[in-house]
Design a protein around this motif. Structure first.
Motif, PDB file in Angstrom:
ATOM      1  N   TYR A  39      47.785  45.447  37.303  1.00  0.00           N
ATOM      2  CA  TYR A  39      46.397  45.864  37.764  1.00  0.00           C
ATOM      3  C   TYR A  39      45.647  44.833  38.179  1.00  0.00           C
ATOM      4  CZ  TYR A  39      41.479  47.433  37.019  1.00  0.00           C
ATOM      5  OH  TYR A  39      40.378  47.867  37.162  1.00  0.00           O
ATOM      6  N   LEU A  40      45.608  43.620  37.560  1.00  0.00           N
ATOM      7  CA  LEU A  40      44.713  42.532  38.022  1.00  0.00           C
ATOM      8  C   LEU A  40      45.068  42.171  39.471  1.00  0.00           C
ATOM      9  CD1 LEU A  40      44.596  40.103  35.152  1.00  0.00           C
ATOM     10  CD2 LEU A  40      42.476  41.192  36.257  1.00  0.00           C
ATOM     11  N   ARG A  43      43.966  44.779  41.762  1.00  0.00           N
ATOM     12  CA  ARG A  43      42.495  44.766  42.151  1.00  0.00           C
ATOM     13  C   ARG A  43      42.058  43.602  42.821  1.00  0.00           C
ATOM     14  NH1 ARG A  43      38.876  47.625  42.643  1.00  0.00           N
ATOM     15  NH2 ARG A  43      37.453  46.540  41.155  1.00  0.00           N
ATOM     16  N   LEU A  83      42.534  47.755  30.595  1.00  0.00           N
ATOM     17  CA  LEU A  83      42.079  47.603  31.777  1.00  0.00           C
ATOM     18  C   LEU A  83      40.766  47.118  32.143  1.00  0.00           C
ATOM     19  CD1 LEU A  83      43.991  50.668  33.343  1.00  0.00           C
ATOM     20  CD2 LEU A  83      44.676  48.274  33.321  1.00  0.00           C
ATOM     21  N   GLU A  84      39.918  47.621  30.958  1.00  0.00           N
ATOM     22  CA  GLU A  84      38.325  47.404  31.037  1.00  0.00           C
ATOM     23  C   GLU A  84      38.358  45.806  30.895  1.00  0.00           C
ATOM     24  OE1 GLU A  84      39.023  51.688  30.844  1.00  0.00           O
ATOM     25  OE2 GLU A  84      39.599  50.052  29.592  1.00  0.00           O
ATOM     26  N   GLU A  87      39.394  43.928  33.980  1.00  0.00           N
ATOM     27  CA  GLU A  87      38.263  44.163  34.856  1.00  0.00           C
ATOM     28  C   GLU A  87      37.163  43.417  34.766  1.00  0.00           C
ATOM     29  OE1 GLU A  87      37.062  45.328  38.700  1.00  0.00           O
ATOM     30  OE2 GLU A  87      38.779  46.120  37.931  1.00  0.00           O
ATOM     31  N   GLU A  88      36.629  43.138  33.407  1.00  0.00           N
ATOM     32  CA  GLU A  88      35.428  42.598  33.365  1.00  0.00           C
ATOM     33  C   GLU A  88      35.819  40.956  33.509  1.00  0.00           C
ATOM     34  OE1 GLU A  88      32.398  41.604  29.723  1.00  0.00           O
ATOM     35  OE2 GLU A  88      34.126  43.337  29.433  1.00  0.00           O
ATOM     36  N   GLN A  91      35.705  40.591  37.107  1.00  0.00           N
ATOM     37  CA  GLN A  91      34.289  40.685  37.994  1.00  0.00           C
ATOM     38  C   GLN A  91      33.527  39.532  37.566  1.00  0.00           C
ATOM     39  OE1 GLN A  91      33.290  42.477  40.465  1.00  0.00           O
ATOM     40  NE2 GLN A  91      35.180  43.593  40.323  1.00  0.00           N
TER      41      GLN A  91
END
Length: 115
Positions: A39-40, A43, A83-84, A87-88, A91
Motif C-alpha cells: 500500500y505504501l 501510494r 492502511l489508515e 496513510e497517516e 501524509q
C-alpha cells in the motif's frame, strides 16, 4: 573526498520478516506487513512523492511491536496496524515533514503504543 549526493532523500524500510508459526516473538509478516508495505509503495508512486523509496526489510528485531517500519535518514520508528495508519504516516511524516506520535516507537518499548 566528499560523499556523493544521495540518490533518494528518504527510505522507508518496512519489516516483512517471517518466523516459523507459533514463534514466541511473532513476526511482522503474520501481522499483514506485506499488504501494508505494498500500500505504501503504491501510494508514494500515486502521489508522485519525489526522492522516496519504500523497501522491504528482513528482521528489524522489534518483532513483538510489529508490523514496524523505520524511516531514514530521520531514524524514526513506527508501529502500524492498518492502511489508515500507513496513510497517516505517509501524509504527516513524508509529505508534511511532521510526526505521528501515537504510532512512534521509542527505543525501550516492549509493547506497541496504544492508539
Amino acid at each position: 573526498m566528499t560523499d556523493p549526493e544521495s540518490y533518494f532523500t528518504c527510505h522507508i524500510f518496512c519489516c516483512e520478516n517471517q518466523r516459523p508459526p507459533g514463534h514466541e516473538r511473532g513476526c511482522c509478516k503474520e501481522k499483514d506487513a506485506t499488504r501494508l508495505r505494498n500500500y505504501l509503495k503504491a501510494r508514494v508512486k500515486e502521489l508522485g512523492v519525489p526522492g522516496v523509496r519504500v523497501n522491504s526489510a528482513g528482521c528489524l528485531d522489534r518483532c513483538e511491536l510489529g508490523p514496524v517500519m523505520v524511516i531514514y535518514p530521520d531514524g524514526v520508528w513506527y508501529h502500524y496496524r492498518t492502511l489508515e495508519d500507513a496513510e497517516e504516516i505517509l501524509q504527516r511524516h513524508i509529505v508534511e515533514g511532521g510526526r505521528v506520535p501515537r504510532l512512534m516507537l521509542q527505543p525501550g518499548d516492549q509493547t506497541p503504543p496504544v492508539g
